[in-house]
Motif scaffolding. Sequence first.
Motif, PDB file in Angstrom:
ATOM      1  N   ARG A   1      41.018  25.189  71.567  1.00  0.00           N
ATOM      2  CA  ARG A   1      41.278  24.774  70.189  1.00  0.00           C
ATOM      3  C   ARG A   1      40.552  25.736  69.261  1.00  0.00           C
ATOM      4  N   LEU A   2      41.119  26.020  68.099  1.00  0.00           N
ATOM      5  CA  LEU A   2      40.542  26.967  67.145  1.00  0.00           C
ATOM      6  C   LEU A   2      40.196  26.266  65.844  1.00  0.00           C
ATOM      7  N   LEU A   3      38.950  26.428  65.398  1.00  0.00           N
ATOM      8  CA  LEU A   3      38.515  25.978  64.074  1.00  0.00           C
ATOM      9  C   LEU A   3      38.162  27.216  63.267  1.00  0.00           C
ATOM     10  N   VAL A   4      38.818  27.396  62.127  1.00  0.00           N
ATOM     11  CA  VAL A   4      38.607  28.558  61.277  1.00  0.00           C
ATOM     12  C   VAL A   4      37.898  28.134  60.002  1.00  0.00           C
ATOM     13  N   VAL A   5      36.769  28.780  59.698  1.00  0.00           N
ATOM     14  CA  VAL A   5      36.114  28.576  58.408  1.00  0.00           C
ATOM     15  C   VAL A   5      36.746  29.572  57.451  1.00  0.00           C
ATOM     16  N   GLY A   6      37.478  29.062  56.478  1.00  0.00           N
ATOM     17  CA  GLY A   6      38.226  29.913  55.566  1.00  0.00           C
ATOM     18  C   GLY A   6      37.614  29.966  54.187  1.00  0.00           C
ATOM     19  N   GLY A   7      38.490  29.952  53.181  1.00  0.00           N
ATOM     20  CA  GLY A   7      38.031  30.072  51.805  1.00  0.00           C
ATOM     21  C   GLY A   7      38.545  28.942  50.928  1.00  0.00           C
ATOM     22  N   ALA A   8      38.037  28.912  49.695  1.00  0.00           N
ATOM     23  CA  ALA A   8      38.338  27.824  48.760  1.00  0.00           C
ATOM     24  C   ALA A   8      39.461  28.145  47.785  1.00  0.00           C
ATOM     25  N   ALA A   9      39.932  29.381  47.750  1.00  0.00           N
ATOM     26  CA  ALA A   9      40.815  29.839  46.673  1.00  0.00           C
ATOM     27  C   ALA A   9      42.061  28.994  46.474  1.00  0.00           C
ATOM     28  N   THR A  10      42.624  28.465  47.542  1.00  0.00           N
ATOM     29  CA  THR A  10      43.892  27.736  47.418  1.00  0.00           C
ATOM     30  C   THR A  10      43.724  26.230  47.282  1.00  0.00           C
ATOM     31  N   LEU A  11      42.485  25.742  47.249  1.00  0.00           N
ATOM     32  CA  LEU A  11      42.271  24.315  47.012  1.00  0.00           C
ATOM     33  C   LEU A  11      42.750  23.950  45.606  1.00  0.00           C
ATOM     34  N   VAL A  12      43.307  22.775  45.468  1.00  0.00           N
ATOM     35  CA  VAL A  12      43.793  22.305  44.164  1.00  0.00           C
ATOM     36  C   VAL A  12      42.659  21.571  43.456  1.00  0.00           C
TER      37      VAL A  12
ATOM     38  N   THR B   1      45.044  25.816  41.301  1.00  0.00           N
ATOM     39  CA  THR B   1      44.188  26.210  42.414  1.00  0.00           C
ATOM     40  C   THR B   1      42.873  26.767  41.880  1.00  0.00           C
ATOM     41  N   VAL B   2      41.894  26.808  42.751  1.00  0.00           N
ATOM     42  CA  VAL B   2      40.582  27.359  42.380  1.00  0.00           C
ATOM     43  C   VAL B   2      40.746  28.782  41.860  1.00  0.00           C
ATOM     44  N   GLU B   3      41.588  29.561  42.536  1.00  0.00           N
ATOM     45  CA  GLU B   3      41.794  30.956  42.144  1.00  0.00           C
ATOM     46  C   GLU B   3      42.432  31.077  40.760  1.00  0.00           C
ATOM     47  N   GLN B   4      43.240  30.097  40.361  1.00  0.00           N
ATOM     48  CA  GLN B   4      43.909  30.131  39.058  1.00  0.00           C
ATOM     49  C   GLN B   4      43.058  29.533  37.946  1.00  0.00           C
TER      50      GLN B   4
ATOM     51  N   PHE C   1      37.690  32.252  36.807  1.00  0.00           N
ATOM     52  CA  PHE C   1      37.516  32.660  38.199  1.00  0.00           C
ATOM     53  C   PHE C   1      37.089  34.121  38.220  1.00  0.00           C
ATOM     54  N   PRO C   2      36.004  34.448  38.913  1.00  0.00           N
ATOM     55  CA  PRO C   2      35.462  35.817  38.876  1.00  0.00           C
ATOM     56  C   PRO C   2      36.436  36.855  39.442  1.00  0.00           C
ATOM     57  N   ALA C   3      36.705  37.883  38.664  1.00  0.00           N
ATOM     58  CA  ALA C   3      37.615  38.943  39.106  1.00  0.00           C
ATOM     59  C   ALA C   3      37.102  39.610  40.374  1.00  0.00           C
ATOM     60  N   GLY C   4      35.802  39.636  40.546  1.00  0.00           N
ATOM     61  CA  GLY C   4      35.214  40.260  41.728  1.00  0.00           C
ATOM     62  C   GLY C   4      35.518  39.528  43.025  1.00  0.00           C
ATOM     63  N   LEU C   5      36.002  38.306  42.918  1.00  0.00           N
ATOM     64  CA  LEU C   5      36.337  37.530  44.114  1.00  0.00           C
ATOM     65  C   LEU C   5      37.839  37.524  44.407  1.00  0.00           C
ATOM     66  N   ALA C   6      38.609  38.258  43.605  1.00  0.00           N
ATOM     67  CA  ALA C   6      40.067  38.231  43.757  1.00  0.00           C
ATOM     68  C   ALA C   6      40.507  38.725  45.130  1.00  0.00           C
ATOM     69  N   ALA C   7      39.894  39.780  45.642  1.00  0.00           N
ATOM     70  CA  ALA C   7      40.320  40.342  46.928  1.00  0.00           C
ATOM     71  C   ALA C   7      40.063  39.365  48.072  1.00  0.00           C
ATOM     72  N   VAL C   8      38.898  38.753  48.098  1.00  0.00           N
ATOM     73  CA  VAL C   8      38.616  37.800  49.186  1.00  0.00           C
ATOM     74  C   VAL C   8      39.449  36.533  49.013  1.00  0.00           C
ATOM     75  N   ALA C   9      39.731  36.149  47.768  1.00  0.00           N
ATOM     76  CA  ALA C   9      40.576  34.978  47.529  1.00  0.00           C
ATOM     77  C   ALA C   9      41.983  35.219  48.075  1.00  0.00           C
TER      78      ALA C   9
END
Length: 195
Positions: A88-99, A105-108, A112-120
């Motif tokens: 089984r796989l558990l992936v720790v991902g990111g918050a950008a797409t949370l509503v 979304t968090v990214e929208q 939202f910091p422009a410096g985090l756009a690439a990781v988002a």
Amino acid sequence: MTVFGALGGVGRRVVAEARRRGHEVTAVSRRAGAGGETGDARVVADVVRLSAGRDLVISATRPADGEEGQLVEAAGALLAGVAVTGARLLVVGGAATLVTPEGHTVEQAPGFPAGLAAVARACAEQLAVCLADRAADWTYLSPPVVLEPGERTGVFRVGRDEQVGEVISIEDLAVALLDEAEAPRHRRVRFTVGY
């Protein structure tokens, strides 16, 4: 269980929480001689080798700035590898797409910091790779926006695609991840946690 990214801020705490609960842990990092096993979550052969005979693989990898695309590569390789071994796989991902409670979304979100756009973007693609997979038994954990070292309380809220809090300690994220590992409630979906 096998933990990729075991030397990072999240990975170290996941390993510690798993061992605290009595699990046998194979800690994996890309740095040879750093203790544990050496392997790369982006290489299917490494994933197969390090997940064979294990019931669970946790990915807590986080690439350096400028190398965010590695998250997407790793997601594909991890899913392919565990599909072979049956872990089984558990992936720790990111918050950008949370509503957010405001409905975007968090990214929208404003500010939202422009410096985090690439990781988002990379985290959004990483989640999309997981959602498209039909062969592996995976779960994706989106932490809240603020994830920082702190206290292990064991008290937090759990949600699916909607933000349930803007902060959590890395220690409590590890608790949530191991809770899910031990008593699966989110199979082939994303979940989130927060205070």
